[in-house]
Design an enzyme around this catalytic site. Sequence first.
Site, PDB file in Angstrom:
ATOM      1  N   ALA A 134      -7.579  90.866  36.855  1.00 14.18           N
ATOM      2  CA  ALA A 134      -7.343  92.132  37.556  1.00 14.18           C
ATOM      3  C   ALA A 134      -8.555  92.421  38.428  1.00 14.18           C
ATOM      4  CB  ALA A 134      -7.165  93.245  36.536  1.00 14.18           C
TER       5      ALA A 134
ATOM      6  N   GLY B 286      -6.279  88.814  33.718  1.00 16.29           N
ATOM      7  CA  GLY B 286      -4.940  88.932  34.312  1.00 16.29           C
ATOM      8  C   GLY B 286      -4.500  87.652  34.976  1.00 16.29           C
TER       9      GLY B 286
ATOM     10  N   GLU C 171      -3.016  85.736  32.283  1.00 15.92           N
ATOM     11  CA  GLU C 171      -1.780  86.415  31.872  1.00 15.92           C
ATOM     12  C   GLU C 171      -0.656  86.138  32.860  1.00 15.92           C
ATOM     13  OE1 GLU C 171      -3.949  90.139  31.528  1.00 15.92           O
ATOM     14  OE2 GLU C 171      -3.176  90.332  29.507  1.00 15.92           O
TER      15      GLU C 171
ATOM     16  N   GLU D 239     -11.584  90.201  28.799  1.00 14.30           N
ATOM     17  CA  GLU D 239     -11.518  91.665  28.874  1.00 14.30           C
ATOM     18  C   GLU D 239     -12.412  92.344  27.830  1.00 14.30           C
ATOM     19  OE1 GLU D 239      -9.087  89.577  29.089  1.00 14.30           O
ATOM     20  OE2 GLU D 239      -7.589  90.209  30.549  1.00 14.30           O
TER      21      GLU D 239
HETATM   22  N1  T1G Z   1     -12.371  91.574  40.130  1.00 11.84           N
HETATM   23  C1  T1G Z   1     -13.040  91.833  41.267  1.00 11.84           C
HETATM   24  N2  T1G Z   1     -14.151  91.168  41.651  1.00 11.84           N
HETATM   25  C2  T1G Z   1     -14.585  90.200  40.826  1.00 11.84           C
HETATM   26  C3  T1G Z   1     -13.920  89.857  39.620  1.00 11.84           C
HETATM   27  C4  T1G Z   1     -12.762  90.593  39.293  1.00 11.84           C
HETATM   28  N3  T1G Z   1     -12.055  90.320  38.181  1.00 11.84           N
HETATM   29  N4  T1G Z   1     -14.605  88.844  39.047  1.00 11.84           N
HETATM   30  C5  T1G Z   1     -15.643  88.558  39.844  1.00 11.84           C
HETATM   31  N5  T1G Z   1     -15.637  89.383  40.906  1.00 11.84           N
HETATM   32  C6  T1G Z   1     -16.571  89.364  42.033  1.00 11.84           C
HETATM   33  C7  T1G Z   1     -18.004  89.592  41.590  1.00 11.84           C
HETATM   34  O1  T1G Z   1     -18.251  90.988  41.509  1.00 11.84           O
HETATM   35  C8  T1G Z   1     -18.765  88.950  42.737  1.00 11.84           C
HETATM   36  O2  T1G Z   1     -18.631  89.823  43.831  1.00 11.84           O
HETATM   37  C9  T1G Z   1     -17.883  87.756  43.095  1.00 11.84           C
HETATM   38  O3  T1G Z   1     -16.571  88.055  42.563  1.00 11.84           O
HETATM   39  C10 T1G Z   1     -18.359  86.477  42.506  1.00 11.84           C
HETATM   40  O4  T1G Z   1     -18.512  86.728  41.125  1.00 11.84           O
HETATM   41  C11 T1G Z   1      -4.958  93.176  33.140  1.00 11.84           C
HETATM   42  C12 T1G Z   1      -7.308  94.248  33.121  1.00 11.84           C
HETATM   43  C13 T1G Z   1     -14.672  84.877  37.771  1.00 11.84           C
HETATM   44  C14 T1G Z   1     -16.192  83.504  36.303  1.00 11.84           C
HETATM   45  O5  T1G Z   1     -13.636  89.789  33.463  1.00 11.84           O
HETATM   46  O6  T1G Z   1     -16.416  86.255  34.856  1.00 11.84           O
HETATM   47  O7  T1G Z   1      -7.933  91.069  34.076  1.00 11.84           O
HETATM   48  O8  T1G Z   1     -21.046  90.219  44.257  1.00 11.84           O
HETATM   49  O9  T1G Z   1     -20.950  86.112  41.048  1.00 11.84           O
HETATM   50  O10 T1G Z   1     -20.466  83.162  38.939  1.00 11.84           O
HETATM   51  O11 T1G Z   1      -5.746  91.987  31.295  1.00 11.84           O
HETATM   52  O12 T1G Z   1     -17.031  86.533  38.238  1.00 11.84           O
HETATM   53  O13 T1G Z   1     -19.826  88.378  45.474  1.00 11.84           O
HETATM   54  O14 T1G Z   1     -19.300  90.804  45.970  1.00 11.84           O
HETATM   55  O15 T1G Z   1     -19.560  86.269  38.916  1.00 11.84           O
HETATM   56  O16 T1G Z   1     -18.584  82.114  40.320  1.00 11.84           O
HETATM   57  C15 T1G Z   1     -10.937  90.181  33.612  1.00 11.84           C
HETATM   58  C16 T1G Z   1     -14.973  88.551  35.505  1.00 11.84           C
HETATM   59  C17 T1G Z   1     -10.737  91.392  34.481  1.00 11.84           C
HETATM   60  C18 T1G Z   1     -13.661  88.017  35.011  1.00 11.84           C
HETATM   61  C19 T1G Z   1     -16.737  83.883  38.694  1.00 11.84           C
HETATM   62  N6  T1G Z   1     -11.675  89.197  34.375  1.00 11.84           N
HETATM   63  N7  T1G Z   1     -15.559  87.634  36.452  1.00 11.84           N
HETATM   64  O17 T1G Z   1     -18.104  83.693  38.426  1.00 11.84           O
HETATM   65  O18 T1G Z   1     -19.172  84.404  40.616  1.00 11.84           O
HETATM   66  S1  T1G Z   1      -9.906  92.606  33.552  1.00 11.84           S
HETATM   67  C20 T1G Z   1     -13.002  89.093  34.214  1.00 11.84           C
HETATM   68  C21 T1G Z   1     -16.269  86.561  36.012  1.00 11.84           C
HETATM   69  C22 T1G Z   1      -8.281  92.049  33.492  1.00 11.84           C
HETATM   70  C23 T1G Z   1      -6.028  92.233  32.632  1.00 11.84           C
HETATM   71  C24 T1G Z   1      -7.364  92.845  32.660  1.00 11.84           C
HETATM   72  C25 T1G Z   1     -16.888  85.750  37.101  1.00 11.84           C
HETATM   73  C26 T1G Z   1     -16.098  84.497  37.463  1.00 11.84           C
HETATM   74  P1  T1G Z   1     -19.779  89.803  44.965  1.00 11.84           P
HETATM   75  P2  T1G Z   1     -19.635  85.927  40.355  1.00 11.84           P
HETATM   76  P3  T1G Z   1     -19.134  83.273  39.568  1.00 11.84           P
END
Ligand code: T1G
Length: 693
Positions: free
Chosen positions: A61, A102, A105, A125
């Site tokens: 998400a 997501g 999912e 999450e």
């Molecule tokens: N949404 C929006 N932006 C995101 C993002 C996300 N989920 N994940 C990363 N970014 C942005 C981050 O802020 C940075 O932005 C850029 O991407 C590169 O990230 C319904 C509700 C995916 C392994 O928790 O673990 O899904 O600074 O530097 O090292 O159940 O980002 O470049 O502008 O970390 O290559 C669950 C979190 C969401 C994944 C990539 N997902 N992200 O790592 O790059 S909740 C997460 C990460 C959800 C559902 C629920 C990592 C990465 P900027 P980065 P990276």
Amino acid sequence: MAVDYTTRDGVAVITLNNPPVNGLGHSTRAGIVDGLARAASDAAVTAIVITGGGKAFSGGADITEFNTPKATQEPTLHTVIKEVEKSAKPVVAAIHSVAMGGGLELALGAHYRIAAPGAQIALPEVKLGILPGAGGTQRLPRAIGLEAALNMIVTGVPVLSEKLANSGLFDAMAQGDLLEEAIAFARKAADKPGPYPLVRNRKIEHPNAEGFLQFSRNTVAAMSKHYPAPVKCVDAVAAGVQQGFDKGLAYERECFLELVQTPESHALRHAFFGERAASKIPDVPSSTPTRDIQKVAVIGAGTMGGGITMNFLNAGLPVTLLETKPEALDRGLATIRKNYEAQVKKGKLSAEKLEARMALIRPTLTYDDLKEADLIIEAVFEELGVKEQVFKRLDEVAKPGAILASNTSTLDVDKIAAFTKRPQDVVGLHFFSPANVMKLLEVVRGKETGKDVLATVMQVAKKIRKTAVVSGVCDGFIGNRMVEQYIRQALNMLEEGALPAQVDRAIEKFGFAMGPFRMSDLAGNDIGWAIRKRRYQEQPDMKYSKVADRLCETGRFGQKTGAGWYDYKAGERSALPSKLVDEMIVAYSKEAGVERRKIGDEEIVERLVFALVNEGAKILEEGIASKASDVDMVYLTGYGFPLWRGGPMLYADTVGLYNVERAIRRYTQQPNGDAWEIAPSIVELAAKGGTFN
Ligand code: T1G
């Protein structure tokens, strides 16, 4: 639309196109539903592939949408997944690089899944203080089994796709071109009539689900006492096992909506974004060219120099390690080896990796060996005269363009830069001891420090897995400048009626890893004593209670002398309240003419934490730190501030700056009230109901 749609040999290919990680923001979700509708209405299309463009299938998400109307605007992720499951044509998810939250999912809603090796598969999450909110707690157990799924959901830790090859999650692992193979797989699937398999219809097989879930809940509850999400993860999975898929899904939704509002989740998301925001320097665009750092040199093989060196060895970078005397060099090398051997013993490092890292060190006694280095970091004695000698020498031998960094924790980086003819190449890199463990790195920007130097060191920081925060030049930069006010309040409270064990217990109950007195005994009370002596000379107006000097005058420097604020049994580290010290404190109050009073835990916590907030506010007003989340990241990664409270500035926002201001004004009325000088920004923000973040 954040989605591309093409058709290839009768297969519709829906490609997510929402850089950087294909976050499932509203436009992406709508694009998927549109793509499915187009595929359904195109008679030439027999099957559908969903994949991600760029560097991810999908990172989940779009967390930038959280707590905004867009997050719940239809089509929600639930709706998208339902549309995928209802598709009359087979849908194949083609997964590469990252399928998280997501994103996973969504893939679980497809009829089939093909993965390329090396993809990070996770439901992270829980690390954001929530739980999978689009069916992950219900589908993953049906895809890979109850135990494996629960483990992934409760820990949030990524698993590489190849490790899940036979888990039941994937119908095939790509051998070559993922998209080609997914299209071929989809075409073949379409040869057979529907309906196509749904993960939600699979059974959850477990010999003793009840017992396993109860055991898991007890274990998880015990390990996550400050965080509500992990237990909810277990409850949501259990609901699906006990009451079936639909009831489980509804309960999962309930838990999600509850958790996303919690202060803990707010704090964890704040830290997630704060970590990434810290690497962005307002006036240094991401397009700023960086210098190539292949060879590093460290001057000084003491505790700091050795720890700093290890960071680079761990990242595979060679380090020339310079000392002035052979025995100091040998001692430094021995310490580095010993630290690695401890990791080998714990099974965290292989013996051959240890040797490979040690082989990256080039020990030397001569500055001449530094002339090829791209980055030189000095960690010599914390005295300006010594730094002057080092930087004058570096100015002579370092190659043009080499970055010259000082690990100073208190000295003026501008003065240090002025010892060279290349101040634009000089920067502060303030590591925290133990330097190979602590994540925090304060990057101290001198007034002449070049923008490319800053961009380069921020990149190096990411490479050595540090959380780098840029600080301007001031005494103590960000962290130590704030901790000084925190310690002043702690000492004042001893003088006014509290005792060390009470202060430590109160702030540790609030969540700090260690209270100020246990921390001081660990670091050495003589260090604070030296800083106070300097303070008395340079800033006599910054009044300090002399109670700590009384302690140091008796030689009680802490663990290293077997006694400090606390007593210590020989060879043991547990801090035992000391009757002698308590009596000394009471006697000191009399000497200082202060009437001792009972001080409650709430006052202890407010005075310690709001001292941080107040100084943090001034640091922001002066532009020493560029954003409140930077101040929070310093305290979360360098000073043991409780993560579930998000850092001092977020905590102040949570308490409400109106209440912070009233509390500080109350404390200015007390005997040592002149230690408080309320930051104007707190007053202004409080007046308009504003927040720091
Ligand atoms: N949404 C929006 N932006 C995101 C993002 C996300 N989920 N994940 C990363 N970014 C942005 C981050 O802020 C940075 O932005 C850029 O991407 C590169 O990230 C319904 C509700 C995916 C392994 O928790 O673990 O899904 O600074 O530097 O090292 O159940 O980002 O470049 O502008 O970390 O290559 C669950 C979190 C969401 C994944 C990539 N997902 N992200 O790592 O790059 S909740 C997460 C990460 C959800 C559902 C629920 C990592 C990465 P900027 P980065 P990276």
